[in-house]
Design an enzyme around this catalytic site. Structure first.
Site, PDB file in Angstrom:
ATOM      1  N   ASP A 249       0.831  -1.201   0.000  1.00  0.00           N
ATOM      2  CA  ASP A 249       0.000   0.000   0.000  1.00  0.00           C
ATOM      3  C   ASP A 249       0.867   1.253   0.000  1.00  0.00           C
ATOM      4  O   ASP A 249       0.872   2.038   0.948  1.00  0.00           O
ATOM      5  CB  ASP A 249      -0.954  -0.032   1.213  1.00  0.00           C
ATOM      6  CG  ASP A 249      -1.916  -1.206   1.118  1.00  0.00           C
ATOM      7  OD1 ASP A 249      -2.100  -1.728   0.003  1.00  0.00           O
ATOM      8  OD2 ASP A 249      -2.475  -1.620   2.148  1.00  0.00           O
ATOM      9  N   LYS A 304     -11.982  -4.538  -4.702  1.00  0.00           N
ATOM     10  CA  LYS A 304     -13.266  -4.646  -3.993  1.00  0.00           C
ATOM     11  C   LYS A 304     -14.418  -4.081  -4.807  1.00  0.00           C
ATOM     12  O   LYS A 304     -15.117  -3.163  -4.383  1.00  0.00           O
ATOM     13  CB  LYS A 304     -13.204  -3.982  -2.615  1.00  0.00           C
ATOM     14  CG  LYS A 304     -12.137  -4.583  -1.725  1.00  0.00           C
ATOM     15  CD  LYS A 304     -12.269  -4.131  -0.296  1.00  0.00           C
ATOM     16  CE  LYS A 304     -11.184  -4.718   0.569  1.00  0.00           C
ATOM     17  NZ  LYS A 304      -9.851  -4.106   0.332  1.00  0.00           N
TER      18      LYS A 304
HETATM   19  N1  5IU Z   1      -7.858  -5.514   3.884  1.00  0.00           N
HETATM   20  C1  5IU Z   1      -7.947  -5.558   5.265  1.00  0.00           C
HETATM   21  N2  5IU Z   1      -9.040  -6.102   5.860  1.00  0.00           N
HETATM   22  C2  5IU Z   1     -10.061  -6.621   5.168  1.00  0.00           C
HETATM   23  C3  5IU Z   1      -9.964  -6.576   3.741  1.00  0.00           C
HETATM   24  C4  5IU Z   1      -8.866  -6.046   3.160  1.00  0.00           C
HETATM   25  O1  5IU Z   1      -7.054  -5.125   5.959  1.00  0.00           O
HETATM   26  O2  5IU Z   1     -11.016  -7.151   5.729  1.00  0.00           O
HETATM   27  I1  5IU Z   1     -11.436  -7.364   2.687  1.00  0.00           I
HETATM   28  C5  5IU Z   1      -6.704  -4.940   3.172  1.00  0.00           C
HETATM   29  C6  5IU Z   1      -6.457  -3.494   3.484  1.00  0.00           C
HETATM   30  C7  5IU Z   1      -4.976  -3.369   3.323  1.00  0.00           C
HETATM   31  C8  5IU Z   1      -4.431  -4.728   3.723  1.00  0.00           C
HETATM   32  O3  5IU Z   1      -4.682  -3.170   1.952  1.00  0.00           O
HETATM   33  O4  5IU Z   1      -5.510  -5.640   3.522  1.00  0.00           O
HETATM   34  C9  5IU Z   1      -3.975  -4.820   5.162  1.00  0.00           C
HETATM   35  O5  5IU Z   1      -2.915  -3.938   5.396  1.00  0.00           O
HETATM   36  P1  5IU Z   1      -2.216  -3.754   6.827  1.00  0.00           P
HETATM   37  O6  5IU Z   1      -1.543  -5.122   7.146  1.00  0.00           O
HETATM   38  O7  5IU Z   1      -1.208  -2.673   6.617  1.00  0.00           O
HETATM   39  O8  5IU Z   1      -3.270  -3.401   7.815  1.00  0.00           O
END
Ligand code: 5IU
Length: 473
Positions: A249, A304
């Site tokens: 990200d 999504k």
């Molecule tokens: N992500 C989530 N939770 C969810 C879904 C998608 O965290 O339920 I569906 C995505 C958002 C981000 C990544 O792009 O997964 C998690 O990133 P972090 O590990 O930095 O929180």
């Protein structure tokens, strides 16, 4: 002992005591059969029981390594008892009726986690009774690698069990038994031919629902799936020994490529949010795909999608990013209904996949258990399109051919200030059934992301190997 002579003696005894009968019978599941086995009668013939246990010992288990024997209830229990005494290995007993007793243990006897249990069974058709016993033993942390059988009816049971990592040794296959009876003029050529013909035509169904998907290794699950991306992802995980998905990200394409260059060899999947990249060019995608090729990982665009089918098909294959062109798989909401999957099914080519959102990691999200259940049901209609689910719980789905992608993971459980909830690798893999684990800031924001990726990869893989070995606490 001359084994073939003894096997012949056993076949003739089984025929003599009516443990094997020929004629028109109907099986428990309502299928007509020209041959019927009922080994329950052996308890009335101690000499036959003795012969069976001698043969099983000599032919099948002398060389096997195990700590316990367990007979599949009920017919095989006396045989298991005799083998326990002969081998001086302890016996375990599985209760079939634990459900109605509630608190009673499913497995009786003393054992330790990680010990090996050998299964004893009389006859296998589909292999489902053996699998039920295996599942209960594995739940207790026992290892089960082998089952010894008196008769293999050759109707798919061996394949079903082998695909669940249970190796089979049998005293007879049905064909071998028939040949002995033919040779000794116990049955007519016609009867023999009828049975062989019947075996060819009537195969038992694969008991998929009884398999605990989280106990199967990725390479086995690769064989079961109908979605080409799930097959590739399972295979990549098994060969690279990593179930880590990096969520990059970041908003600068050079930073993304730099990071992927460093951690590409440690991940099975790279997850993008293409619409946060501030300097997007087609060349960025070309370079990302080159890295994917070089390091053998897949690319998931975490878009999504959540609109009506028609709009989503445009969002997917048109516009600035042309996601359909490069993303191996995408994330999709089930909220708009089946039309969204129809749209993607029509616009995606055959080597594409969809992760359907069944649950989210963020606090206070509005997804309910009913929504999750309906999402899983919806996916079942599109086996070639669906790679798996984005979800948080093991109980969300059963199908071992689908992949559980779980975000919200860091080495320590915590929360961020915007509602993200983090669980530990142990929790998500061993308890919650995660197959591919999404880590973003846990790696991206680390001082040394490359070293941190290795820490995540090793920790996650250790949890996975522990899970499939059955040694759960
Ligand atoms: N992500 C989530 N939770 C969810 C879904 C998608 O965290 O339920 I569906 C995505 C958002 C981000 C990544 O792009 O997964 C998690 O990133 P972090 O590990 O930095 O929180």
């Amino acid at each position: 002992m001359d084994i073939s002579h003894k096997l012949e003696e056993l076949a003739l005894s089984l025929y003599r005591i009516d443990a094997v009968k020929f004629g028109d019978f109907v099986t428990k599941s309502g299928i007509k059969t020209p041959v019927y086995f009922d080994l329950r009668v052996i308890v009335s013939y101690p000499e036959v029981m003795e012969l069976i246990s001698l043969l099983l010992y000599d032919h099948a288990i002398k060389e096997s390594k195990f700590d316990h024997v367990c007979g599949v209830p009920y017919t095989a229990l006396p045989i298991a008892t005799l083998l326990s005494v002969k081998t001086k290995k302890s016996m375990l007993m599985r209760r079939k009726e634990t459900k109605s007793y509630g608190t009673k243990k499913a497995i009786e006897g003393h054992y330790k986690q990680g010990e090996i249990c050998l299964i004893i069974e009389d006859v296998i058709t589909s292999g489902s009774s053996v699998m039920e016993t295996v599942a209960d033993l594995k739940k207790e942390g026992l290892k089960v690698e082998e089952a010894v059988i008196i008769l293999d009816r050759e109707q798919g049971g061996r394949q079903n069990l082998e695909s669940n990592n249970v190796h089979i040794k049998s005293l007879f296959t049905m064909t071998e038994l028939i040949n002995i009876l033919l040779k000794n003029n116990k049955i007519s050529k016609q009867t023999g031919a009828d049975v062989i013909n019947y075996l060819k035509n009537v195969q038992a169904p694969v008991p998929v629902a009884e398999v605990d998907r989280t106990l199967l290794p990725y390479e086995k699950r690769a064989e079961l799936t109908s979605n080409s991306i799930a097959k590739r992802l399972f295979t990549i995980m098994a060969t690279k020994k990593t179930n880590l998905c990096l969520s990059v990200d970041l908003t600068s394409s050079t930073k993304i490529l730099d990071l992927v260059q460093k951690v590409g060899e440690h991940v099975c999947l790279v997850k993008t949010h293409i619409d946060i990249v501030e300097d997007y060019t087609d060349n960025f995608i070309v370079q990302l795909k080159e890295l994917a090729q070089k390091f053998n990982f897949l690319v998931l665009e975490d878009r999504k999608y959540a609109d009506i089918g028609h709009t989503v098909s445009l969002q997917y294959s048109k516009g600035l990013y042309n996601v359909a062109d490069w993303a191996d798989c995408v994330t999709v909401h089930s909220l708009p209904g089946e039309g969204i999957l129809k749209a993607l099914n029509d616009s995606a080519h055959s080597s594409r996949g969809v992760f359907l959102l069944a649950e989210m990691s963020s606090e206070g999200n509005l997804i309910t258990p009913d929504y999750t259940e309906a999402t899983v049901k919806m996916a079942a209609k599109y086996p070639e399109l669906i790679t798996g689910f984005v979800c948080q719980k093991k109980s969300t789905f059963k199908d071992p051919s689908l992949i559980q992608l779980t975000p919200g993971v860091q080495l320590e459980s915590s929360k961020d200030e915007l509602g993200q909830v983090y669980n530990t690798p142990e929790k998500v893999i061993l308890e919650n059934g995660a197959d591919v684990i999404v880590v973003g800031r846990g790696i991206v924001s680390a001082k040394n992301p490359e070293a941190q990726a290795v820490v995540y990869k090793d920790t996650l893989w250790k949890c996975y190997t522990k899970r499939v070995s059955g040694k759960l606490e």
